[in-house]
Design a protein around this motif. Structure first.
Motif, mmCIF file in Angstrom:
data_model
loop_
_atom_site.group_PDB
_atom_site.id
_atom_site.type_symbol
_atom_site.label_atom_id
_atom_site.label_comp_id
_atom_site.label_asym_id
_atom_site.label_seq_id
_atom_site.Cartn_x
_atom_site.Cartn_y
_atom_site.Cartn_z
ATOM 1 N N HIS A 179 0.914 -1.282 -0.078
ATOM 2 C CA HIS A 179 0.023 -0.085 -0.153
ATOM 3 C C HIS A 179 0.934 1.140 -0.086
ATOM 4 C CE1 HIS A 179 -3.036 2.948 0.984
ATOM 5 N NE2 HIS A 179 -3.963 2.026 0.898
ATOM 6 N N LEU A 182 -0.160 3.590 3.430
ATOM 7 C CA LEU A 182 -0.117 2.970 4.735
ATOM 8 C C LEU A 182 1.261 2.169 4.978
ATOM 9 C CD1 LEU A 182 -3.644 0.957 4.849
ATOM 10 C CD2 LEU A 182 -2.897 2.911 5.939
ATOM 11 N N GLU A 183 1.916 1.530 4.019
ATOM 12 C CA GLU A 183 3.245 0.802 4.245
ATOM 13 C C GLU A 183 3.865 0.533 3.236
ATOM 14 O OE1 GLU A 183 1.956 -2.673 6.267
ATOM 15 O OE2 GLU A 183 0.797 -3.459 4.420
#
Length: 373
Positions: A179, A182-183
């Motif tokens: 992602h 997100l990460e």
């Protein structure tokens, strides 16, 4: 003669023959076979989408080479109809594939008719790099004393006395998706890796040596908010010498990933060897003299970047002269056209060149499939 050459060309152009369409190529091969049989008085050997005529009872000495496939997709005739504009002698023939190279095939039929010691080979995959016909072309070239390639001329009717060698590559990058918001740190970004590789690949070019290394098609990623896990770039290489082709090939295979966690897969390699000037100089000198004797304008010879099956015939050591087909322009483009008034003079040049080559003392040619010394 002109009316027949035009009629044959138009019939072939009106049968569309994109290289990637097997059914269309089969239909085109039928048309070419029918026309060739009519003009040559003999049916060809059908080798799939490829056609071969061996003319006369004596061993073949001259290879005439052409192709009937084109780059134009089915339906192109609707937007690029086959027409002749202007007067017949001074007109312009238009239509997909007319210049590259169906008019050249029509010329080949007319100059080869009635001769002995000639092989006419018409292939159906030249625009793809001749993957299925290369072995056949090289076999015929080894068995011949000379190869005359009926590809379209260079601007002004110039012959193609030197062609660059061609290599094609595909470089695939494999990373890891994550992602992007997100990460992203969990991902291994194939797009970033691809950017590193494109710059490294482009740097392999050498303008002083005439070597071009061009990244062309490229894609990466699957979604705007995802670290890309896959990337791809196609690479087109053109070289003047075999040593440069080898240098680039070694460098392409030595590419290594820069972004941690990514992986490279390099596919492809040399597709056509260079057609060096030394392979054509003797034949060009002869053709230029013949043109002058016929009262034609001075014949020019030029080096070009595009490859053809002439690269393959020269690559096995057979003297090769290329660009002997139609005079015109716009190959692969909307303005593709043939100058009608140049068809008969071109046929006269080809006919006289064939007369001289076939009248010369026979040299011992290697058997088909055997290497030249």
């Amino acid at each position: 003669m002109l009316a027949d050459i035009l009629a044959d060309t138009e019939e072939m152009v009106r049968c569309e023959s994109p290289s990637s369409d097997a059914a269309a190529l089969a239909r085109s091969a039928d048309v070419v076979a029918r026309l060739g049989t009519r003009r040559l008085g003999a049916e060809p050997e059908r080798l799939g989408i490829h056609l071969r005529w061996r003319l006369g009872a004596e061993p073949s000495r001259v290879l005439l080479l052409g192709h009937h496939d084109t780059v134009w997709p089915l339906g192109s005739l609707a937007t690029h109809p086959c027409t002749v504009d202007g007067t017949v002698d001074g007109g312009v023939l238009r239509g997909p594939g007319c210049f590259d190279m169906k008019a050249g095939l029509a010329l080949a039929f007319h100059v080869a008719a009635g001769r002995s010691g000639v092989t006419l080979l018409v292939t159906g995959d030249e625009e793809l790099g001749s993957p299925g016909s290369r072995e056949l072309i090289e076999e015929e070239a080894r068995a011949a004393e000379v190869a005359l390639v009926l590809e379209a001329s260079a601007p002004g009717g110039a012959l193609k006395t030197e062609r660059k060698g061609v290599s094609v590559y595909e470089v695939e990058v494999t990373g890891r998706a994550a992602h992007a918001g997100l990460e992203p740190e969990r991902g291994h970004n194939a797009t970033v890796e691809l950017a590193h590789q494109v710059l490294a690949i482009a740097a392999l070019a050498d303008a002083e040596r005439g070597t071009t290394v061009t990244p062309t098609l490229m894609s990466a990623g699957t979604a705007r908010n995802t670290v890309s896990a896959k990337g791809f770039v196609a690479v087109d290489v053109r070289v003047r010498t075999a040593s440069e082709q080898d240098r680039v090939d070694v460098a392409m295979r030595a590419l290594r990933p820069v972004v941690p966690g990514t992986r490279l897969d390099v596919r492809g390699g040399p597709n056509r060897p260079p057609l060096a000037a030394s392979a054509s100089v003797g034949l060009f000198t002869r053709a230029a003299r013949i043109a002058a004797e016929l009262g034609q304008p001075p014949l020019a010879g030029v080096a070009v970047g595009g490859g053809s099956d002439g690269n393959l015939t020269a690559g096995v050591g057979t003297p090769t002269l290329d660009g002997l087909g139609a005079v015109g322009g716009g190959a692969h483009a909307d303005d593709e056209h043939v100058l009608v008034g140049e068809l008969v003079p071109r046929a006269a040049l080809l006919s006289a060149l064939l007369d001289e080559l076939l009248a010369a003392p026979t040299k011992t040619a290697p058997a088909a499939g055997s290497p030249r010394p």
